[in-house]
Write an enzyme that holds these catalytic residues in place. Structure first.
Site, PDB file in Angstrom:
ATOM      1  CG  HIS A  15      17.482  36.470  52.069  1.00 55.21           C
ATOM      2  ND1 HIS A  15      17.031  35.320  52.657  1.00 55.21           N
ATOM      3  CD2 HIS A  15      18.602  36.134  51.398  1.00 55.21           C
ATOM      4  CE1 HIS A  15      17.845  34.322  52.355  1.00 55.21           C
ATOM      5  NE2 HIS A  15      18.822  34.801  51.583  1.00 55.21           N
ATOM      6  CB  ALA A  16      14.096  35.868  56.105  1.00 56.04           C
TER       7      ALA A  16
END
Length: 87
Positions: A15-16
């Site tokens: 994810h980010a």
């Protein structure tokens, strides 16, 4: 050209925040670097590209590097993924 298959160790995948760590590490090298999930490939130096692959925990990815420092690039990215991005 060097390729390495690795299973993503952390639960949430890329994810980010982990993707940012991955991209920052990839950008330390001059080689062209890609990450593959199943049939899809993205530039490992692009946040949008890596996020678009939707890599979750337990997913097997392939890191591909081509260039003068390809072996170092693959080794560094493999170490980061195996560590669960806690480096």
């Amino acid at each position: 050209m060097i390729t390495k298959d690795i299973t993503v160790q952390n639960q949430v995948g890329l994810h980010a925040r982990p993707a940012t760590f991955f991209i920052q590490r990839a950008n330390e090298f001059k080689s062209a670097i890609w990450v593959e999930k199943e049939e899809r490939r993205a530039n490992a130096k692009s946040l949008l590209g890596v996020l678009s692959l939707g890599i979750t925990g337990g997913t097997e990815i392939r890191i591909i590097a081509d260039g003068q420092d390809e072996a170092d690039a693959v080794a560094a990215l493999e170490k980061l993924v195996i560590s669960g991005f806690t480096e």
